[in-house]
Design a protein around this motif. Structure first.
Motif, mmCIF file in Angstrom:
data_model
loop_
_atom_site.group_PDB
_atom_site.id
_atom_site.type_symbol
_atom_site.label_atom_id
_atom_site.label_comp_id
_atom_site.label_asym_id
_atom_site.label_seq_id
_atom_site.Cartn_x
_atom_site.Cartn_y
_atom_site.Cartn_z
ATOM 1 N N ASN A 115 -6.170 11.164 -8.823
ATOM 2 C CA ASN A 115 -5.424 10.132 -8.119
ATOM 3 C C ASN A 115 -6.239 8.849 -7.982
ATOM 4 O O ASN A 115 -5.697 7.741 -8.059
ATOM 5 N N VAL A 116 -7.558 8.977 -7.770
ATOM 6 C CA VAL A 116 -8.425 7.799 -7.725
ATOM 7 C C VAL A 116 -8.400 7.091 -9.079
ATOM 8 O O VAL A 116 -8.280 5.866 -9.158
ATOM 9 N N ALA A 127 -2.641 0.544 -10.484
ATOM 10 C CA ALA A 127 -2.520 -0.260 -9.265
ATOM 11 C C ALA A 127 -3.507 -1.418 -9.293
ATOM 12 O O ALA A 127 -4.276 -1.593 -10.238
ATOM 13 N N GLY A 138 0.840 -1.196 0.000
ATOM 14 C CA GLY A 138 0.000 0.000 0.000
ATOM 15 C C GLY A 138 0.870 1.239 0.000
ATOM 16 O O GLY A 138 1.731 1.402 0.862
ATOM 17 N N TYR A 177 -1.641 -1.313 -3.812
ATOM 18 C CA TYR A 177 -2.849 -0.533 -3.561
ATOM 19 C C TYR A 177 -2.417 0.920 -3.378
ATOM 20 O O TYR A 177 -1.445 1.199 -2.683
ATOM 21 N N LEU A 178 -3.155 1.816 -3.981
ATOM 22 C CA LEU A 178 -2.794 3.231 -3.929
ATOM 23 C C LEU A 178 -3.796 4.012 -3.091
ATOM 24 O O LEU A 178 -5.005 3.940 -3.319
ATOM 25 N N SER A 191 -5.190 5.188 -9.509
ATOM 26 C CA SER A 191 -5.145 3.904 -8.802
ATOM 27 C C SER A 191 -5.756 2.793 -9.659
ATOM 28 O O SER A 191 -5.232 1.678 -9.712
ATOM 29 N N TRP A 222 -7.421 0.225 -4.427
ATOM 30 C CA TRP A 222 -7.524 1.622 -3.995
ATOM 31 C C TRP A 222 -7.813 1.640 -2.502
ATOM 32 O O TRP A 222 -8.648 0.891 -2.005
ATOM 33 N N ALA A 245 -5.672 7.280 -2.254
ATOM 34 C CA ALA A 245 -6.033 8.410 -3.105
ATOM 35 C C ALA A 245 -7.340 9.019 -2.631
ATOM 36 O O ALA A 245 -8.222 8.317 -2.138
ATOM 37 N N GLY A 247 1.299 5.676 -0.854
ATOM 38 C CA GLY A 247 0.624 6.961 -0.936
ATOM 39 C C GLY A 247 1.618 8.098 -1.031
ATOM 40 O O GLY A 247 2.787 7.961 -0.638
ATOM 41 N N THR A 305 4.194 9.393 -8.630
ATOM 42 C CA THR A 305 3.612 8.096 -8.293
ATOM 43 C C THR A 305 3.695 7.131 -9.463
ATOM 44 O O THR A 305 4.044 5.956 -9.301
#
Length: 345
Positions: free
Chosen positions: A179-180, A187, A95, A171-172, A183, A190, A174, A97, A119
């Protein structure tokens, strides 16, 4: 409805380790929870306790919620992930961020601009290291491997350790729309903060934009959304909400400066701009209790489940209909069976 997966968040440390964390982690595994998670801000790190506590488990997945990217180079994070994944027999979830400018620039001494672009590069390097197909060479706007400079003796390298899995899940964390979407694009999951069921359609739009950008028609079906959900059961709704209010005030009012607080923006999007303004002004003036007291019950109930068991069970239906695939819960070991019963019966 199918049972939703459950995870356990150990949360941030304060002056020391959270009391009873190991007992709660072992109780979570006993109850069949899917995962446990550790955090870091500017005190304890996320990886060390995850390894320590994870060594006392056998099946539950081990996630960092979250590793701050500014804290480590991509190679350092990739090495830690390979190591924990081996030691846990393939249970690690990476994970990640971006954190915020106050922590990144103040604590880690790095510049914060363009966190999304940073990122993207960071994750590309992680994937390349774990793939172990060739020595890693990467020249981006933020990362240079090998670096151009110094003694000019650097050369592309490949991990000496063969990863147990070449596709360790990422997992990002966000909150903002771009940013969402990122992910969902790059990724495997989320990690939302302050998710509200009434914002589900909006979040699904951002996620879909990311799935479309990824160009993978099947990704949506295997993408995870692991969201922290505060549950405070009790007869008095207001007293239960009082357990949540200081947490919301801290994030909406105290995390970040005016004009640069992503948590504030989440509540603003929910329609609580005036409340968030008041909370932020009070909090930054040092009036933390007043800031918390100014948060209305409606705002608490939008992001948390509070009150009598029947009320919580009734409100859970709208949470089950969202894009969330896993609830991440917090609290002492004795509360975990209660949570599990409330959520999945």
């Amino acid at each position: 409805m199918a049972d939703i997966k459950l995870g356990y968040n150990t949360g941030y440390w304060s002056a020391g380790p959270p009391s009873g964390a190991l007992e709660a982690i072992q109780e979570a595994e006993k109850l069949g929870f899917n995962s446990i998670w550790t955090a870091e801000a500017y005190g304890s790190d996320a990886l060390t306790p995850l390894s320590w506590w994870g060594a006392h488990t056998e099946k539950v997945q081990l996630g960092t919620g979250i590793i701050q990217m500014a804290a480590r180079t991509p190679a350092a994070t990739a090495m830690a992930a390979i190591t924990i994944d081996h030691l846990s027999n393939g249970r690690f979830i990476c994970g990640l961020g971006a954190s915020g400018p106050q922590v990144v620039e103040g604590w880690y001494g790095q510049e914060y601009p363009r966190p999304l672009a940073r990122t993207r590069e960071y994750i590309e390097i992680l994937r390349a290291i774990w793939a172990r197909e060739a020595p890693v060479e990467y020249h981006g706007d933020f990362f240079d491997m090998p670096v151009d400079g110094g003694m000019n003796l650097g050369k592309p390298l490949k991990s000496t350790v063969h990863p147990l899995r070449n596709d360790i899940p990422i997992y990002l964390a966000a909150e903002g729309p771009k940013n969402v979407a990122l992910s969902a694009e790059i990724a495997d999951g989320w990690l939302p903060l302050f998710f509200s069921p009434k914002e589900d359609a909006w979040y699904r739009e951002q996620l879909q934009a990311g799935f479309d950008a990824a160009g993978d028609a099947t990704k949506k079906d295997r993408f995870e959304v692991s969201s922290g959900v505060m549950i405070i059961p009790g007869d008095d709704v207001q007293k239960c909400a009082d357990m949540v209010r200081p947490f919301l005030a801290l994030y909406a009012g105290g995390m970040g400066a005016k004009g640069a607080n992503f948590h504030y923006e989440v509540f603003e999007r929910m329609g609580y701009g005036d409340v968030a303004d008041k909370v932020q002004n009070l909090y930054l003036d040092g009036k933390k209790e007043e800031a918390a007291a100014s948060i209305p019950l409606e705002m608490v109930e939008d992001v948390a489940l509070v009150g009598p068991a029947d009320k919580i069970k009734g409100e859970l239906d709208k949470w089950r209909e969202t894009c969330i695939t896993e609830f991440l819960l917090s609290g002492p070991a004795m509360m975990l069976p209660i949570y599990a019963e409330l959520i999945n019966g």
